[in-house]
Design a protein around this motif. Structure first.
Motif, mmCIF file in Angstrom:
data_model
loop_
_atom_site.group_PDB
_atom_site.id
_atom_site.type_symbol
_atom_site.label_atom_id
_atom_site.label_comp_id
_atom_site.label_asym_id
_atom_site.label_seq_id
_atom_site.Cartn_x
_atom_site.Cartn_y
_atom_site.Cartn_z
ATOM 1 N N LYS A 33 0.828 -1.209 0.000
ATOM 2 C CA LYS A 33 0.000 0.000 0.000
ATOM 3 C C LYS A 33 0.858 1.253 0.000
ATOM 4 O O LYS A 33 0.548 2.227 -0.677
ATOM 5 N N TYR A 48 -3.197 6.807 8.184
ATOM 6 C CA TYR A 48 -4.084 5.676 8.420
ATOM 7 C C TYR A 48 -4.316 4.978 7.090
ATOM 8 O O TYR A 48 -4.747 5.594 6.117
ATOM 9 N N GLY A 50 -6.255 2.220 6.686
ATOM 10 C CA GLY A 50 -7.581 1.619 6.617
ATOM 11 C C GLY A 50 -7.518 0.103 6.647
ATOM 12 O O GLY A 50 -6.548 -0.498 7.118
ATOM 13 N N LEU A 51 -8.561 -0.509 6.120
ATOM 14 C CA LEU A 51 -8.654 -1.965 6.098
ATOM 15 C C LEU A 51 -7.621 -2.520 5.127
ATOM 16 O O LEU A 51 -7.627 -2.194 3.940
ATOM 17 N N LYS A 59 -10.646 -8.768 10.734
ATOM 18 C CA LYS A 59 -10.366 -7.654 9.837
ATOM 19 C C LYS A 59 -9.023 -7.082 10.270
ATOM 20 O O LYS A 59 -8.783 -6.894 11.465
ATOM 21 N N TYR A 61 -6.311 -3.982 10.032
ATOM 22 C CA TYR A 61 -6.174 -2.563 9.722
ATOM 23 C C TYR A 61 -4.713 -2.153 9.857
ATOM 24 O O TYR A 61 -3.952 -2.770 10.598
ATOM 25 N N TYR A 63 -1.645 1.264 9.861
ATOM 26 C CA TYR A 63 -1.299 2.663 10.108
ATOM 27 C C TYR A 63 0.213 2.759 10.015
ATOM 28 O O TYR A 63 0.926 1.867 10.477
ATOM 29 N N ARG A 83 -16.450 1.185 14.234
ATOM 30 C CA ARG A 83 -16.459 1.975 13.004
ATOM 31 C C ARG A 83 -15.042 2.375 12.612
ATOM 32 O O ARG A 83 -14.114 2.305 13.407
ATOM 33 N N ASP A 84 -14.905 2.842 11.384
ATOM 34 C CA ASP A 84 -13.603 3.237 10.849
ATOM 35 C C ASP A 84 -12.989 4.381 11.660
ATOM 36 O O ASP A 84 -11.795 4.377 11.925
ATOM 37 N N ASN A 85 -13.802 5.369 12.056
ATOM 38 C CA ASN A 85 -13.251 6.492 12.821
ATOM 39 C C ASN A 85 -12.795 6.054 14.217
ATOM 40 O O ASN A 85 -11.869 6.646 14.773
ATOM 41 N N ARG A 88 -9.412 4.481 13.659
ATOM 42 C CA ARG A 88 -8.459 5.573 13.424
ATOM 43 C C ARG A 88 -8.039 6.203 14.753
ATOM 44 O O ARG A 88 -6.857 6.477 14.976
#
Length: 130
Positions: A33, A48, A50-51, A59, A61, A63, A83-85, A88
């Motif tokens: 990535k 960040y 993300g997934l 899952k 994630y 960073y 949630r995503d936030n 984060r």
């Protein structure tokens, strides 16, 4: 840099070997990535990722800090309340705690992390999620 974990914590501990494998394979995805983002990643303040990838049970994630330190978080797929936030914000807390460790004059960068404050912060985050 060498891709080896400085800190791994899992609940429950009986699947720890499986998480070691998951974390090591995720580091390759993080590198992919980062290279795919190229210069755009350098310009970002928020790193960040993300997934990274979902599995049947988890899952994963990612960073990355400005100094290329990678954080990987593996969360149970059945936890739909997360949630995503929130992920984060958990990474931001990890990053801040890691920064505190790096400011410790007795810590040698690259050594495994053995910090009671870091352990307590990770444990409290894990208890909130579980």
């Amino acid at each position: 840099r060498a891709n080896y974990p400085l800190y791994i914590r899992s609940i429950p501990t009986e699947n720890e070997l499986k998480f070691h494998y998951t974390v090591h394979t995720s580091l390759d995805v993080v590198d992919e990535k980062i290279s795919a983002m190229g210069k755009a990643l350098v310009d970002q303040r928020e790193l960040y990722l993300g997934l990274l990838y979902p599995t049947e049970d988890y899952k994963v994630y990612g960073y990355v800090t400005n100094s290329k330190v990678k954080f990987v978080m593996v969360v149970d797929s059945s936890n739909t309340a997360l949630r995503d936030n929130e992920i984060r914000s958990m990474f931001r807390k990890l990053h801040n705690s890691y920064t505190d460790i790096m400011c410790n004059p007795f810590y040698n960068p690259g050594d495994r992390i053995h910090s009671r404050a870091f352990d307590n912060m990770v444990n409290s985050m894990m208890m909130q999620v579980c």
